[in-house]
Design a protein around this motif. Structure first.
Motif, short mmCIF file in Angstrom:
data_model
loop_
_atom_site.label_atom_id
_atom_site.label_comp_id
_atom_site.label_asym_id
_atom_site.label_seq_id
_atom_site.Cartn_x
_atom_site.Cartn_y
_atom_site.Cartn_z
N ASP A 8 61.41 4.64 44.45
CA ASP A 8 62.05 4.84 43.15
C ASP A 8 60.97 5.35 42.20
OD1 ASP A 8 63.22 4.73 40.65
OD2 ASP A 8 64.23 2.81 41.03
N LEU A 9 60.80 6.65 42.14
CA LEU A 9 59.74 7.25 41.35
C LEU A 9 59.93 7.04 39.85
CD1 LEU A 9 59.25 10.53 43.39
CD2 LEU A 9 57.77 8.52 43.35
N THR A 10 61.18 6.95 39.41
CA THR A 10 61.44 6.70 37.98
C THR A 10 60.95 5.31 37.60
OG1 THR A 10 63.33 8.20 38.05
CG2 THR A 10 63.22 6.64 36.20
N ALA A 11 61.28 4.31 38.42
CA ALA A 11 60.83 2.94 38.14
C ALA A 11 59.31 2.84 38.26
CB ALA A 11 61.50 1.96 39.09
N TYR A 12 58.74 3.53 39.24
CA TYR A 12 57.29 3.52 39.40
C TYR A 12 56.60 4.11 38.17
CZ TYR A 12 52.66 4.73 41.09
OH TYR A 12 51.30 4.85 41.21
N GLU A 13 57.10 5.25 37.70
CA GLU A 13 56.50 5.87 36.51
C GLU A 13 56.64 4.96 35.29
OE1 GLU A 13 56.94 9.67 33.52
OE2 GLU A 13 57.83 9.83 35.51
N ARG A 14 57.80 4.35 35.12
CA ARG A 14 58.01 3.45 33.99
C ARG A 14 57.00 2.30 34.03
NH1 ARG A 14 63.10 3.37 34.23
NH2 ARG A 14 63.30 1.77 35.81
N ARG A 17 53.42 3.59 33.29
CA ARG A 17 53.18 4.04 31.92
C ARG A 17 53.33 2.93 30.89
NH1 ARG A 17 55.37 9.89 30.83
NH2 ARG A 17 53.81 9.63 29.21
N SER A 18 54.13 1.91 31.18
CA SER A 18 54.36 0.89 30.14
C SER A 18 54.02 -0.52 30.60
CB SER A 18 55.82 0.94 29.68
OG SER A 18 56.69 0.61 30.75
N GLY A 19 53.78 -0.68 31.90
CA GLY A 19 53.46 -2.00 32.41
C GLY A 19 51.98 -2.30 32.31
N ARG A 20 51.63 -3.42 32.82
CA ARG A 20 50.25 -3.84 32.85
C ARG A 20 49.43 -2.91 33.75
NH1 ARG A 20 47.55 -9.37 34.17
NH2 ARG A 20 45.65 -8.58 33.32
N ARG A 109 45.34 8.68 31.39
CA ARG A 109 45.38 7.69 30.30
C ARG A 109 46.82 7.34 29.97
NH1 ARG A 109 40.27 8.57 26.45
NH2 ARG A 109 38.93 7.32 27.79
N GLN A 110 47.78 8.16 30.38
CA GLN A 110 49.19 7.90 30.11
C GLN A 110 49.82 6.98 31.15
OE1 GLN A 110 51.33 11.58 29.40
NE2 GLN A 110 49.48 12.48 28.53
N GLY A 111 49.12 6.73 32.24
CA GLY A 111 49.64 5.85 33.29
C GLY A 111 48.64 5.74 34.41
N ASN A 112 48.52 4.56 34.98
CA ASN A 112 47.50 4.29 36.01
C ASN A 112 46.13 4.68 35.48
OD1 ASN A 112 49.34 3.28 37.85
ND2 ASN A 112 49.68 5.24 38.80
#
Length: 167
Positions: A8-14, A17-20, A109-112
């Motif tokens: 689930d690439l959408t959940a992974y990106e979310r 980008r916004s998780g810890r 810097r926007q994710g991972n």
């Protein structure tokens, strides 16, 4: 290369980008961020990729949260990190005997954002059109692995790392 599970690439990106920070969360022992550890010397860590597209994919990262390899690491730290990347790659190669091992740093810097290197062993016999970036992309899913298979692979790579330490 084995059976694949849809990603689930959408959940992974979310989450990216916004998780810890996934590396900091893993190191803190947070639930949902578990990875099979391979190496830890107090400065650098290595662990199996939780979402591998290639068997034996591993990540190598600084323990401290660093977001920019050029600005946040001095030359000695950078070379020390690269020595660990090389050592982990050699251990992975010893265990899996890949045709080639891809070494690359991804993230943003926007994710991972936490600096990390991928050690991605390409198995022999993968058709050319499925190699390189194509082999690393999760759009076709990630490898299905049981917890027992992950633990056994981790054990084998840790044993290879221990042998390399004796050289």
């Amino acid at each position: 290369m084995g059976e694949r599970l849809p990603m689930d690439l959408t959940a992974y990106e979310r989450r990216a980008r916004s998780g810890r920070c996934f590396i900091c969360a893993f190191l803190a022992g947070d639930a949902g961020y578990e990875h099979e550890p391979l190496y830890d010397d107090g400065s650098w860590v290595a662990f199996l990729n939780r979402y591998p597209t290639l068997p034996g994919s591993a990540l190598v990262a600084p323990r401290r949260h660093i977001e920019d390899v050029v600005r946040d690491l001095d030359p000695a730290e950078y070379l020390s990190l690269q020595a660990v990347v090389h050592r982990v790659a050699r251990a992975v190669n010893q265990v899996l005997r890949p045709e080639r091992t891809y070494l690359l740093s991804l993230g943003s810097r926007q994710g991972n954002a936490h600096v990390h290197w991928h050690v991605a062993p390409l198995p022999p016999g993968v058709p050319y059109e499925q190699q390189q970036y194509r082999a690393l992309m999760a759009e076709d899913g990630v490898l299905r692995q049981t917890p027992e298979e992950i633990a056994e692979l981790g054990r084998r790579i840790r044993a290879a790392l221990a042998e390399l330490a004796d050289e």
